[in-house]
Design an enzyme around this catalytic site. Structure first.
Site, PDB file in Angstrom:
ATOM      1  N   HIS A  82      11.522   1.184   0.489  1.00  0.00           N
ATOM      2  CA  HIS A  82      11.149  -0.196   0.828  1.00  0.00           C
ATOM      3  C   HIS A  82      12.264  -0.865   1.643  1.00  0.00           C
ATOM      4  O   HIS A  82      12.164  -2.053   1.941  1.00  0.00           O
ATOM      5  CB  HIS A  82      10.968  -1.031  -0.440  1.00  0.00           C
ATOM      6  CG  HIS A  82       9.770  -0.677  -1.267  1.00  0.00           C
ATOM      7  ND1 HIS A  82       8.529  -0.456  -0.734  1.00  0.00           N
ATOM      8  CD2 HIS A  82       9.629  -0.555  -2.618  1.00  0.00           C
ATOM      9  CE1 HIS A  82       7.673  -0.198  -1.722  1.00  0.00           C
ATOM     10  NE2 HIS A  82       8.317  -0.237  -2.859  1.00  0.00           N
TER      11      HIS A  82
ATOM     12  N   TRP B 296      -0.740   4.159  -1.976  1.00  0.00           N
ATOM     13  CA  TRP B 296      -1.918   4.626  -1.237  1.00  0.00           C
ATOM     14  C   TRP B 296      -1.466   5.570  -0.121  1.00  0.00           C
ATOM     15  O   TRP B 296      -2.001   6.675   0.039  1.00  0.00           O
ATOM     16  CB  TRP B 296      -2.658   3.408  -0.674  1.00  0.00           C
ATOM     17  CG  TRP B 296      -3.976   3.684  -0.054  1.00  0.00           C
ATOM     18  CD1 TRP B 296      -4.714   4.825  -0.189  1.00  0.00           C
ATOM     19  CD2 TRP B 296      -4.720   2.807   0.794  1.00  0.00           C
ATOM     20  NE1 TRP B 296      -5.883   4.701   0.525  1.00  0.00           N
ATOM     21  CE2 TRP B 296      -5.899   3.468   1.130  1.00  0.00           C
ATOM     22  CE3 TRP B 296      -4.499   1.508   1.279  1.00  0.00           C
ATOM     23  CZ2 TRP B 296      -6.871   2.890   1.953  1.00  0.00           C
ATOM     24  CZ3 TRP B 296      -5.453   0.925   2.092  1.00  0.00           C
ATOM     25  CH2 TRP B 296      -6.631   1.618   2.425  1.00  0.00           C
TER      26      TRP B 296
ATOM     27  N   LYS C  41      -6.850  -3.896  -7.510  1.00  0.00           N
ATOM     28  CA  LYS C  41      -8.174  -4.051  -6.896  1.00  0.00           C
ATOM     29  C   LYS C  41      -8.251  -3.392  -5.522  1.00  0.00           C
ATOM     30  O   LYS C  41      -9.295  -2.906  -5.111  1.00  0.00           O
ATOM     31  CB  LYS C  41      -8.527  -5.533  -6.745  1.00  0.00           C
ATOM     32  CG  LYS C  41      -8.525  -6.308  -8.035  1.00  0.00           C
ATOM     33  CD  LYS C  41      -9.816  -6.070  -8.793  1.00  0.00           C
ATOM     34  CE  LYS C  41      -9.850  -6.975 -10.012  1.00  0.00           C
ATOM     35  NZ  LYS C  41     -10.431  -6.329 -11.173  1.00  0.00           N
TER      36      LYS C  41
ATOM     37  N   ARG D 235       1.006  -5.049   5.565  1.00  0.00           N
ATOM     38  CA  ARG D 235      -0.161  -5.725   4.977  1.00  0.00           C
ATOM     39  C   ARG D 235       0.012  -7.229   5.164  1.00  0.00           C
ATOM     40  O   ARG D 235       1.142  -7.727   5.167  1.00  0.00           O
ATOM     41  CB  ARG D 235      -0.218  -5.387   3.483  1.00  0.00           C
ATOM     42  CG  ARG D 235      -1.451  -5.884   2.775  1.00  0.00           C
ATOM     43  CD  ARG D 235      -1.424  -5.527   1.294  1.00  0.00           C
ATOM     44  NE  ARG D 235      -2.738  -5.690   0.705  1.00  0.00           N
ATOM     45  CZ  ARG D 235      -3.001  -5.594  -0.585  1.00  0.00           C
ATOM     46  NH1 ARG D 235      -2.039  -5.303  -1.437  1.00  0.00           N
ATOM     47  NH2 ARG D 235      -4.235  -5.764  -1.038  1.00  0.00           N
TER      48      ARG D 235
ATOM     49  N   GLY E 299       0.802  -1.222   0.000  1.00  0.00           N
ATOM     50  CA  GLY E 299       0.000   0.000   0.000  1.00  0.00           C
ATOM     51  C   GLY E 299       0.834   1.270   0.000  1.00  0.00           C
ATOM     52  O   GLY E 299       0.383   2.330   0.440  1.00  0.00           O
ATOM     53  N   THR E 300       2.040   1.178  -0.553  1.00  0.00           N
ATOM     54  CA  THR E 300       2.959   2.326  -0.602  1.00  0.00           C
ATOM     55  C   THR E 300       2.317   3.536  -1.287  1.00  0.00           C
ATOM     56  O   THR E 300       2.310   4.643  -0.735  1.00  0.00           O
ATOM     57  CB  THR E 300       4.216   1.949  -1.422  1.00  0.00           C
ATOM     58  OG1 THR E 300       4.533   0.581  -1.190  1.00  0.00           O
ATOM     59  CG2 THR E 300       5.375   2.851  -1.094  1.00  0.00           C
TER      60      THR E 300
HETATM   61  P1  A3P Z   1      -3.661  -5.128  -4.971  1.00  0.00           P
HETATM   62  O1  A3P Z   1      -2.648  -5.591  -5.941  1.00  0.00           O
HETATM   63  O2  A3P Z   1      -4.011  -6.152  -3.931  1.00  0.00           O
HETATM   64  O3  A3P Z   1      -4.876  -4.561  -5.610  1.00  0.00           O
HETATM   65  P2  A3P Z   1       2.223  -0.763  -3.485  1.00  0.00           P
HETATM   66  O4  A3P Z   1       1.844   0.649  -3.750  1.00  0.00           O
HETATM   67  O5  A3P Z   1       2.991  -0.952  -2.211  1.00  0.00           O
HETATM   68  O6  A3P Z   1       2.878  -1.381  -4.669  1.00  0.00           O
HETATM   69  O7  A3P Z   1       0.873  -1.580  -3.203  1.00  0.00           O
HETATM   70  C1  A3P Z   1      -0.004  -1.882  -4.236  1.00  0.00           C
HETATM   71  C2  A3P Z   1      -1.305  -2.357  -3.652  1.00  0.00           C
HETATM   72  O8  A3P Z   1      -1.987  -1.267  -3.007  1.00  0.00           O
HETATM   73  C3  A3P Z   1      -2.253  -2.879  -4.726  1.00  0.00           C
HETATM   74  O9  A3P Z   1      -2.991  -3.937  -4.128  1.00  0.00           O
HETATM   75  C4  A3P Z   1      -3.120  -1.662  -4.985  1.00  0.00           C
HETATM   76  O10 A3P Z   1      -4.343  -1.963  -5.618  1.00  0.00           O
HETATM   77  C5  A3P Z   1      -3.303  -1.165  -3.564  1.00  0.00           C
HETATM   78  N1  A3P Z   1      -3.774   0.229  -3.531  1.00  0.00           N
HETATM   79  C6  A3P Z   1      -3.302   1.307  -4.230  1.00  0.00           C
HETATM   80  N2  A3P Z   1      -4.042   2.390  -3.966  1.00  0.00           N
HETATM   81  C7  A3P Z   1      -5.013   2.015  -3.088  1.00  0.00           C
HETATM   82  C8  A3P Z   1      -6.088   2.688  -2.446  1.00  0.00           C
HETATM   83  N3  A3P Z   1      -6.348   3.984  -2.660  1.00  0.00           N
HETATM   84  N4  A3P Z   1      -6.883   1.974  -1.602  1.00  0.00           N
HETATM   85  C9  A3P Z   1      -6.649   0.666  -1.369  1.00  0.00           C
HETATM   86  N5  A3P Z   1      -5.636  -0.030  -1.948  1.00  0.00           N
HETATM   87  C10 A3P Z   1      -4.829   0.639  -2.800  1.00  0.00           C
END
Ligand code: A3P
Length: 309
Positions: A126, A58, A273, A146, A55-56
């Site tokens: 990371h 996010w 997703k 996560r 969720g980086t």
């Molecule tokens: P999924 O692949 O399970 O959908 P990172 O940014 O660390 O690479 O993490 C990616 C994950 O965060 C992905 O999960 C992505 O869909 C999820 N993500 C990105 N933005 C988000 C948001 N606003 N709310 C919830 N999950 C989010």
């Protein structure tokens, strides 16, 4: 953003290497990893640290929205193109080995850009706790954790889009369990930050909590970084960090040519997703049982507990 001249001898996206026992994609420079240890941390820095796929992006959006009164158009995304240990990824990713050779990326340590950036800097990494600056905790740190089954699935879906790195779900699970996943062993990563969860400058947040009660945890993060939010601003941050709104923001940036700042809308999108517990529809019973056995051994002697739903 400063760019260096094209150089045929530099490492390429799409390939990986090992440095001091940890595997990294080649966009992570060993020299940057070394430099980060003595990097000059500022007290008003905000460090977003995560294990990949936790969720980086996010959290980057949430922190950006907190700092910009909940207005996605006002977020300063200049430090958002990649984690600090990478090269500047403000170019298009090559889609094949041949393309990599024809168009090697301009390599520039992103750390050079971050070092010179004005305060307050939002810095993403990371790297595990022991590789980060010695005095990291004088800055504000937001760590997102996560559940590892969803981390694996997210990694599988993300890497699986890259034809240069063929991956099965079995292999993705094996990579996390054996510590071969990029950025190293997951248990050590989460546990080292969990050790510091009570430090005044550390905000340890679970992805699953943030999904369930965004307003509560966004306010906690905002207070933790010294920016408690008024009700209406909090409402805007919740609204614009929702996955659907964030997709819209990234789509708009892509349409206006600014996508590279977050690499959020195209083929290698970091938004998919965003569901907790999605692993359940993908893991076989055998994969799940084997994983649980490994997890039990690795995580019995800690009070760090994950929600897998
Ligand atoms: P999924 O692949 O399970 O959908 P990172 O940014 O660390 O690479 O993490 C990616 C994950 O965060 C992905 O999960 C992505 O869909 C999820 N993500 C990105 N933005 C988000 C948001 N606003 N709310 C919830 N999950 C989010």
């Amino acid at each position: 953003m400063q760019k260096m001249a094209r150089n045929e001898n530099v490492p390429q996206i799409g390939s990986e290497h090992e440095y001091r026992g940890i595997r990294y994609p080649n966009v992570v420079l060993d020299s940057s990893i070394d430099r980060i240890k003595t990097f000059q941390v500022r007290e008003d820095d905000i460090w977003v640290v995560t294990y990949p796929k936790s969720g980086t992006h996010w959290m980057m959006e949430i922190v950006g929205l907190i700092l910009s009164d909940g207005d996605p158009d006002q977020i300063n995304r200049s430090l958002y193109s990649s984690p600090a240990e990478m090269i500047c990824t403000d170019q298009d990713f090559p889609t094949s080995k041949e393309e990599e050779k024809l168009h090697p990326l301009d390599m520039s340590p992103f750390l050079d850009v971050i070092e010179k950036a004005p305060s307050p800097r939002v810095i993403v990494s990371h790297l595990n706790f022991d590789l980060l600056p010695q005095d990291l905790l004088k800055a504000k740190v937001v760590y997102v954790a996560r559940n590892p089954k969803d981390v694996i699935l997210s990694y599988f879906n993300f890497i699986g889009k890259n034809p240069a790195l063929p991956l099965t779900l079995d292999k993705a699970i094996k990579n996390l369990v054996s510590g071969e996943m990029h950025w190293g062993p997951w248990p050590e990563h989460v546990r080292r930050f969990w050790d510091h969860r009570d430090h005044d400058n550390v905000n340890f947040v679970f992805y699953e909590d943030l999904k369930k009660e965004p307003a509560k945890y966004i306010q906690k993060i905002a207070s933790g970084i010294g920016r408690p939010l008024l009700e209406d601003v909090l409402r805007r941050v919740v609204k614009f960090s929702h996955i659907d709104a964030q997709k819209e923001t990234f789509k708009k940036m892509a349409e206006s040519g600014k996508e590279n700042l977050v690499k959020g809308a195209g083929e290698y999108s970091f938004i998919n997703k965003g569901i907790s517990g999605r692993w359940k529809t993908h893991f076989t019973v055998a994969q799940n049982e084997a994983f649980d056995e490994w997890y039990k051994n690795k995580m019995t002697d800690t009070d760090l507990k994950f929600a897998f739903e």
